[in-house]
Scaffold this active site. Sequence first.
Site, PDB file in Angstrom:
ATOM      1  N   HIS A   1      15.169  75.576 -22.371  1.00 62.49           N
ATOM      2  CA  HIS A   1      14.731  76.337 -23.358  1.00 62.49           C
ATOM      3  C   HIS A   1      15.870  76.424 -24.352  1.00 62.49           C
ATOM      4  CE1 HIS A   1      10.272  76.810 -22.314  1.00 62.49           C
ATOM      5  NE2 HIS A   1      10.975  77.246 -20.989  1.00 62.49           N
TER       6      HIS A   1
ATOM      7  N   LYS B   1      11.208  69.345 -25.304  1.00 64.15           N
ATOM      8  CA  LYS B   1      11.057  70.742 -25.729  1.00 64.15           C
ATOM      9  C   LYS B   1      11.900  70.558 -27.200  1.00 64.15           C
ATOM     10  CE  LYS B   1       9.918  73.060 -21.660  1.00 64.15           C
ATOM     11  NZ  LYS B   1      10.188  73.329 -20.543  1.00 64.15           N
TER      12      LYS B   1
ATOM     13  N   SER C   1      11.468  81.138 -19.063  1.00 62.87           N
ATOM     14  CA  SER C   1      10.587  80.293 -19.559  1.00 62.87           C
ATOM     15  C   SER C   1       9.208  81.271 -19.980  1.00 62.87           C
ATOM     16  CB  SER C   1       9.900  79.081 -19.027  1.00 62.87           C
ATOM     17  OG  SER C   1       9.462  79.259 -17.699  1.00 62.87           O
TER      18      SER C   1
HETATM   19  C1  LIG Z   1       9.352  73.003 -19.347  1.00 65.08           C
HETATM   20  C2  LIG Z   1      10.454  73.388 -17.941  1.00 65.08           C
HETATM   21  C3  LIG Z   1      10.768  72.398 -17.146  1.00 65.08           C
HETATM   22  C4  LIG Z   1      10.231  71.182 -16.909  1.00 65.08           C
HETATM   23  O1  LIG Z   1      10.526  70.193 -17.982  1.00 65.08           O
HETATM   24  P1  LIG Z   1       9.502  68.992 -18.248  1.00 65.08           P
HETATM   25  O2  LIG Z   1      10.570  68.015 -18.955  1.00 65.08           O
HETATM   26  O3  LIG Z   1       8.476  69.631 -19.245  1.00 65.08           O
HETATM   27  O4  LIG Z   1       8.975  68.529 -16.688  1.00 65.08           O
HETATM   28  C5  LIG Z   1      11.952  73.032 -16.313  1.00 65.08           C
HETATM   29  N1  LIG Z   1      12.377  74.164 -16.537  1.00 65.08           N
HETATM   30  C6  LIG Z   1      12.139  74.922 -17.106  1.00 65.08           C
HETATM   31  C7  LIG Z   1      12.804  76.174 -17.497  1.00 65.08           C
HETATM   32  C8  LIG Z   1      11.194  74.523 -18.105  1.00 65.08           C
HETATM   33  O5  LIG Z   1      10.574  75.445 -18.984  1.00 65.08           O
END
Ligand SMILES: *Cc1c(COP(=O)(O)O)cnc(C)c1O
Length: 394
Positions: A207, A242, A179
Amino acid sequence: MRSLDELRASLDSLDHDALRRRRRSNALSCAPQATVDGRALIAFCSNDYLGLASAPALAVALAEGATRWGAGAGASHLVSGHYDVHDELEAALARFVGCARALYFSTGYMANSGILPALAGRGDAIFADRLNHASLVDGMLLSRASVHRYPHADAAALDRLLGASTARRKLIVTDAVFSMDGDLAPLAELLDLAVRHDAWLVVDDAHGFGVLGPQGRGAVAEAGLGAHPEAWRIVLVGTLGKAAGIAGAFVAGHADVVEWLLQKTRTYVYTTAAPPALAHALLESLRLIESGDARRQRLQALIDCFRAHARLQRWRLLPSRTAIQPVLIGANAETLAVAKALLEAGLWVPAIRPPTVPAGSARLRVSLTAAHDEADVIRLAQTLMHLEQIGGGR
Ligand SMILES: *Cc1c(COP(=O)(O)O)cnc(C)c1O
């Protein structure tokens, strides 16, 4: 008063180290065009990779869902908060990623922090990439399994650690797309290691889901691992806040694994179910993702455009082919100053500092979406080059 004085001193030391975080309130909806403190900005911050968060079709679906199911679920899934539309969403997600079954969670943080303790406990061993997301780190610590962190994406080091372990049950845990770096885990090699060492492979595709692979089916599909004879070892996490533009997450895999997680994941069992209206909107989001090749092509063109235009010298573009395009600067204060200079130029790019990234590797995290304009991407690249040349934040 001593406790309060201590807290205040700790807050002061955050300021001193340029580590204090501040929220900026946006007066508009999620889009590249933002208004903060009355100023118009172009934002390069969101994970809304396909530009779906404010897509009219999803707002309509959400309103339709609220009309039909009301506002809340009323209880946890295992009591009375589970609805037909949750089943429908889980079936659609499972089919989309090519797994037997999926379980829908309220957030990715809850999915990750919950499933690791459900899959591993005392006497077991978890092998985790050093750069994994905080939610995986927390899940791993909650599990009470012994923890082995391997150097980033280093399959050979992981192989040695797995070989030296006498644990009963072994779990390899990795982000698919990292991330804060934007690079990909060597998923095929990790699955080979899982087979050789009889381990599970937990892949967090927060992602990649919606963006990578055919029709946006994700990093595992892109790596062609769905049809692997031992794909049952893969426990796949995807998030829905996302690229999917709404909120939530899912865990997909072999039907028995998912049934076990439904029984044992505390962040699934002991929490109120997400509103069914969200599940209804997510079904529409899934349709938009599946038919979203034009959005994905547009995103890819903008990624290529940014990389072609941002020719940096002292700062460094990390080797990423995804929508996450970090600009490595190094020092916290300089990174903050550059982010501030960009803001003054109307460009909103988040400064990422420790502990989110290792000390000395503070960076700007540029994230691109299909909703950006090419002209704005080029302006960002040129402004970065100019700031670097005039001594940026130094
Ligand atoms: C954003 C993210 C999460 C968390 O997801 P949310 O739905 O925002 O709680 C988990 N793992 C990664 C790699 C992320 O970037």
